[in-house]
Design a protein around this motif. Structure first.
Motif, PDB file in Angstrom:
ATOM      1  N   PHE A   1      -3.999  -4.097  -9.304  1.00  0.00           N
ATOM      2  CA  PHE A   1      -3.611  -2.670  -8.840  1.00  0.00           C
ATOM      3  C   PHE A   1      -4.866  -1.909  -8.770  1.00  0.00           C
ATOM      4  O   PHE A   1      -5.527  -1.706  -9.602  1.00  0.00           O
ATOM      5  CB  PHE A   1      -2.613  -2.012  -9.961  1.00  0.00           C
TER       6      PHE A   1
ATOM      7  N   ARG B   1      -6.812   1.812  -7.200  1.00  0.00           N
ATOM      8  CA  ARG B   1      -6.740   3.329  -6.830  1.00  0.00           C
ATOM      9  C   ARG B   1      -7.480   3.759  -6.253  1.00  0.00           C
ATOM     10  O   ARG B   1      -8.980   3.669  -6.687  1.00  0.00           O
ATOM     11  CB  ARG B   1      -6.379   4.202  -8.100  1.00  0.00           C
TER      12      ARG B   1
ATOM     13  N   THR C   1       0.809  -1.180  -0.068  1.00  0.00           N
ATOM     14  CA  THR C   1      -0.022  -0.084  -0.099  1.00  0.00           C
ATOM     15  C   THR C   1       0.814   1.264   0.015  1.00  0.00           C
ATOM     16  O   THR C   1       1.982   1.208   0.266  1.00  0.00           O
ATOM     17  CB  THR C   1      -0.835   0.128   1.318  1.00  0.00           C
ATOM     18  N   ARG C   2       0.280   2.319  -0.473  1.00  0.00           N
ATOM     19  CA  ARG C   2       0.836   3.674  -0.474  1.00  0.00           C
ATOM     20  C   ARG C   2      -0.142   4.718  -0.304  1.00  0.00           C
ATOM     21  O   ARG C   2      -1.122   4.703  -0.958  1.00  0.00           O
ATOM     22  CB  ARG C   2       1.630   4.009  -1.852  1.00  0.00           C
TER      23      ARG C   2
ATOM     24  N   GLN D   1      -3.062   3.941  -3.124  1.00  0.00           N
ATOM     25  CA  GLN D   1      -2.425   3.013  -4.131  1.00  0.00           C
ATOM     26  C   GLN D   1      -2.308   1.900  -3.626  1.00  0.00           C
ATOM     27  O   GLN D   1      -1.728   1.444  -2.746  1.00  0.00           O
ATOM     28  CB  GLN D   1      -1.502   3.528  -4.930  1.00  0.00           C
TER      29      GLN D   1
ATOM     30  N   ALA E   1      -0.790   7.950  -1.341  1.00  0.00           N
ATOM     31  CA  ALA E   1      -0.303   8.875  -2.233  1.00  0.00           C
ATOM     32  C   ALA E   1      -0.442  10.266  -1.921  1.00  0.00           C
ATOM     33  O   ALA E   1       0.429  11.100  -2.401  1.00  0.00           O
ATOM     34  CB  ALA E   1      -1.048   8.417  -3.785  1.00  0.00           C
TER      35      ALA E   1
END
Length: 198
Positions: free
Chosen positions: A163, A165, A117-118, A149, A120
């Motif tokens: 992936f 978002r 995970t990030r 993300q 963003a």
């Protein structure tokens, strides 16, 4: 006769939608209009994993653009809290890790998938009188926003399975003393449910 027609009308209306569906739809539309908290998930695939999969969760070192004061491992913590509701074996990294470090740790523990995970981006708008007295800028007023993300990788093959978002936005009725971190768990619960095909 009047009561019979009213009963028939109620039965016809109740056949269209359950109360829980009405609540979900009302919540969705109120969120989309900006009244309640809202999120949108965009996935690169509709991949579904087995319910007995072992999931390792880690967060990257990246600090969110717009709010560098977020807790360092907050997305991994919230993703872990969401995933333990649906997966039997879940573990998370204790601190932020690079992708290679996270894959190595997941492999050493024998996990099937890595959810990397990030956080963003985040916009922590003024949400209380104290914050307004500190800021005093009209441009700081508004709703909290965040972007997450997520990468789902197979640990053994390093194959990128999915992936995602996630865009979150606070609602007008729920903005007081709120922060972008508080917008994380509902979309992560939805995403982990989608991984099981729910």
């Amino acid at each position: 006769m009047r009561y019979a027609l009213m009963l028939l009308a109620v039965l016809l209306l109740s056949g269209c939608m359950k109360p829980s569906d009405l609540q979900d739809q009302a919540g969705y539309y109120l969120g989309d209009a900006g009244v309640l908290n809202h999120y949108r998930i965009k996935r690169s695939s509709t991949w579904v994993i087995q319910s007995d999969s072992k999931l390792y969760i880690a967060q990257g070192h990246f600090l969110p653009v717009g709010n560098p004061y977020a807790r360092p491992n907050v997305v991994a913590e919230e993703a872990f809290a969401a995933a333990v509701e649906v997966f039997p074996v879940v573990r998370r990294a204790q601190q932020p890790l690079g992708l290679e470090e996270a894959l190595a740790e997941a492999r050493s523990f024998g996990y099937d998938y890595l959810l990397y995970t990030r956080f963003a981006a985040a916009d922590d708008a003024v949400g209380s009188i104290e914050e307004w007295e500190e800021s005093g800028q009209w441009g700081d007023l508004g709703l909290d926003r965040g972007v997450l993300q997520l990468m789902l990788l197979e640990v053994g093959t390093r194959h990128l399975v999915d992936f995602a978002r996630i865009e979150t936005r606070g609602g007008f009725l729920q903005f007081y003393k709120a922060s972008p971190e508080e917008l994380l768990r509902p979309p992560l619960q939805d995403y982990t449910g989608q991984l099981l095909g729910r």
